[in-house]
Design an enzyme around this catalytic site. Structure first.
Site, PDB file in Angstrom:
ATOM      1  N   ASP A 148     -28.189   8.250 -26.411  1.00 51.48           N
ATOM      2  CA  ASP A 148     -28.232   9.701 -26.580  1.00 51.48           C
ATOM      3  C   ASP A 148     -27.144  10.368 -25.746  1.00 51.48           C
ATOM      4  OD1 ASP A 148     -28.960  12.282 -27.138  1.00 51.48           O
ATOM      5  OD2 ASP A 148     -30.719  12.292 -25.831  1.00 51.48           O
ATOM      6  N   ASP A 188     -22.287  15.410 -30.924  1.00 54.67           N
ATOM      7  CA  ASP A 188     -23.594  14.846 -30.540  1.00 54.67           C
ATOM      8  C   ASP A 188     -23.929  13.603 -31.354  1.00 54.67           C
ATOM      9  OD1 ASP A 188     -26.082  14.644 -29.272  1.00 54.67           O
ATOM     10  OD2 ASP A 188     -27.071  15.833 -30.813  1.00 54.67           O
TER      11      ASP A 188
END
Ligand SMILES: *[C@@H]1O[C@H](CO)[C@@H](O)[C@H](O)[C@H]1NC(C)=O
Ligand SMILES: *[C@@H]1O[C@H](CO)[C@@H](O)[C@H](O)[C@H]1NC(C)=O
Ligand SMILES: *[C@@H]1O[C@H](CO)[C@@H](O)[C@H](O)[C@H]1NC(C)=O
Ligand SMILES: *[C@@H]1O[C@H](CO)[C@@H](O)[C@H](O)[C@H]1NC(C)=O
Ligand SMILES: *[C@@H]1O[C@H](CO)[C@@H](O)[C@H](O)[C@H]1NC(C)=O
Ligand SMILES: *[C@@H]1O[C@H](CO)[C@@H](O)[C@H](O)[C@H]1NC(C)=O
Ligand SMILES: *[C@@H]1O[C@H](CO)[C@@H](O)[C@H](O)[C@H]1NC(C)=O
Length: 455
Positions: A148, A341
């Site tokens: 992440d 992201d």
């Protein structure tokens, strides 16, 4: 950056798919309008449940990177989310990223966001589709971790009730909890959770109220047989709330703040890492720490950082071309930059940019019947019965002229244009990043993109 390299890649992919009996195969760009269309041919062979592995680049410390679901997953889970579920989770993820970007950090903002989403569907973290397998402790226990770039604190389950391989700190000779007064504990800041038995406690709360709490400590991390990180700092989670009991063992934070693995290994790898997100669940990508020693294959653009949210890495998207023609997006529309992201699925664009994109795309697709929207995807087509079809090329143009010529898998998802409009900050999602090696050279403040790095 397309050219020979990308043809090579298509040829390789086609060969692989022929060998593996894949269902979809990207053939090539149509020869007559090579600059404006990408062709997808629907194969007649049945998909086989096999995983094809992409050779990783030779430099740096490399770990295979896989989809959580499907044949490449190290621990395939029974529950596969539907596209609608994924898109709902993706909305939560995007809102979470956008709220954090806009600097609202109060606890009110961490309350459940979207009451229309039943919690049984899972959490914002369910968009984290990519996992790596690493070893923790001595002797090393193999753990499957989601990656992440939108968070920093890493953690592994130390108290599992679902039969996944448990990391038990008491069985590792190299594990040590941090004391409450240690620098590592102080550095946790908002992720600190007071003290228990003189041991530092951490807490991470994610966008929808899901959370993990436990002891913050350190142990040896084995990225590969030859690459170990001594004293890797991570949370040993005793308690998690709001996660599906899925088969992953923890989360590896790759954000830009001090607690992330990227920052922790700055001395060794120079805050440089790259990943290639595989386009399907039947292919494998990679995560590499350390700058590549051959950078000529990358196009680069400056990396933006925002001091109020040091976790995020940003880029300045300047324009988009569709079928070879620039949309001519006004600079002010995108001037806030875009968050790059790994955990948001669809790219989110300001409404004006999205309208221009979707309208140019529709103009290039008039020969296909439109299909009903799928969740927030509103530019969808009916390809039923077609042996092959083509979509306009879509290129993202960044500050300094770097261009990402998106793969078919980076343009379309579920027969819809894989972009959405937003009123928050723009986000470059993981669909668009797939098949590129995305280099985050945080030390040098540069993003690099290499096409056709995993297919
Ligand atoms: C890149 O690094 C790898 C491993 O460190 C090495 O084997 C390879 O020769 C290097 N390539 C170049 C072009 O320097
Ligand atoms: C793998 O991907 C294919 C095609 O996108 C999909 O139909 C299938 O359900 C996926 N499998 C799993 C286990 O997620
Ligand atoms: C930490 O725990 C101590 C003792 O239980 C308590 O007095 C203190 O208020 C707590 N601090 C925080 C920030 O929760
Ligand atoms: C963790 O989440 C649960 C459920 O949302 C909530 O009740 C609890 O207060 C949270 N814990 C912390 C420490 O935030
Ligand atoms: C493990 O988790 C269960 C359920 O969440 C909890 O009741 C128990 O106290 C935990 N054990 C430890 C050692 O933290
Ligand atoms: C840029 O961000 C600021 C702060 O969140 C916001 O007020 C503004 O509307 C944004 N501008 C654009 C063009 O999106
Ligand atoms: C696509 O289909 C058309 C018509 O059915 C055919 O002429 C063409 O050769 C096909 N192209 C590919 C790449 O399969």
């Amino acid at each position: 950056m397309a050219g020979a390299q990308s043809k090579d890649r298509y040829a390789r992919k086609l060969l692989l798919l022929l060998l593996c009996g894949g269902y979809y195969s990207v053939v090539a760009r149509a020869a007559d309008d090579a600059r404006s269309y990408k062709v997808l041919a629907v194969g007649s062979l049945k998909a086989e449940v096999v995983c094809s592995v992409t050779p990783a680049p030779s430099s740096g410390a490399t770990v295979p990177l896989n989809h959580r679901h499907g044949p490449c997953s190290p621990a395939p889970s029974a529950k596969v989310p539907t596209i609608l579920e994924l898109l709902q989770h993706d909305q939560l993820r995007a809102k979470y990223i956008q709220r954090r970007w806009s600097g609202k950090k109060g606890t009110d903002d961490l309350q459940p966001l979207d009451l229309t989403l039943p919690t049984t569907l899972g959490t914002a973290l369910d968009t984290l589709e990519y996992v790596i397998t690493i070893g923790i402790g001595s002797p090393a226990v193999t753990q499957t971790m989601m990656i992440d770039t939108g968070s920093d604190v890493s953690w592994v389950r130390c108290n599992s009730t679902d039969g996944t391989t448990l990391f038990d700190p008491s069985k590792s000779t190299t594990y040590a909890p941090f004391s409450c007064s240690s620098a590592a504990c102080t550095q946790l800041g908002n992720n600190g959770n007071n003290c228990s038995n003189s041991q530092c406690q951490y807490m991470v709360q994610y966008g929808d109220g899901s959370n993990t709490t436990g002891t913050y400590g350190s142990d040896t991390l084995a990225l590969s047989a030859s690459d170990t990180v001594k004293g890797f700092q991570f949370g040993c989670s005793h308690h998690e709330e709001g996660f599906n009991r899925e088969k992953f063992d923890g989360l590896m934070g790759l954000g830009g703040d001090a607690q992330s693995l990227v920052s922790q290994t700055a001395a060794t790898y120079g805050k440089s890492f790259s990943y290639c997100l595989p386009p399907t669940n039947r292919t494998s990508g990679f995560l590499t720490f350390g700058a590549p020693n051959v950078t000529s294959a990358f196009v680069t653009t400056p990396m933006l950082r925002w001091p109020r949210v040091p976790t995020f890495y940003g880029v300045l998207l300047q324009d988009i071309s569709v079928g070879g023609t620039l949309l001519g997006i006004q600079p002010t529309v995108l001037s806030n930059g875009s968050v790059m992201d790994s955990g948001t699925i669809l790219t989110r664009l300001p409404r004006r940019a999205y309208s221009a994109l979707s309208s140019a795309f529709r103009s290039g697709m008039t020969r296909y019947p439109r299909a009903a929207p799928v969740g927030i995807l509103d530019t969808c087509y009916d390809f039923t019965g077609l042996r092959n079809f083509s979509v306009p090329t879509v290129e993202l143009v960044f500050d300094g002229g770097a261009v990402m010529d998106l793969d078919y898998d980076g343009i379309m998802i579920s027969d819809c244009l894989a972009f959405a409009a937003t009123s928050g900050v723009s986000i470059i999602g993981n669909v668009q990043q797939r098949t590129f090696e995305v280099l985050h050279d945080v030390g040098q403040g540069v993003f690099g993109f290499r096409s056709g790095a995993c297919s």
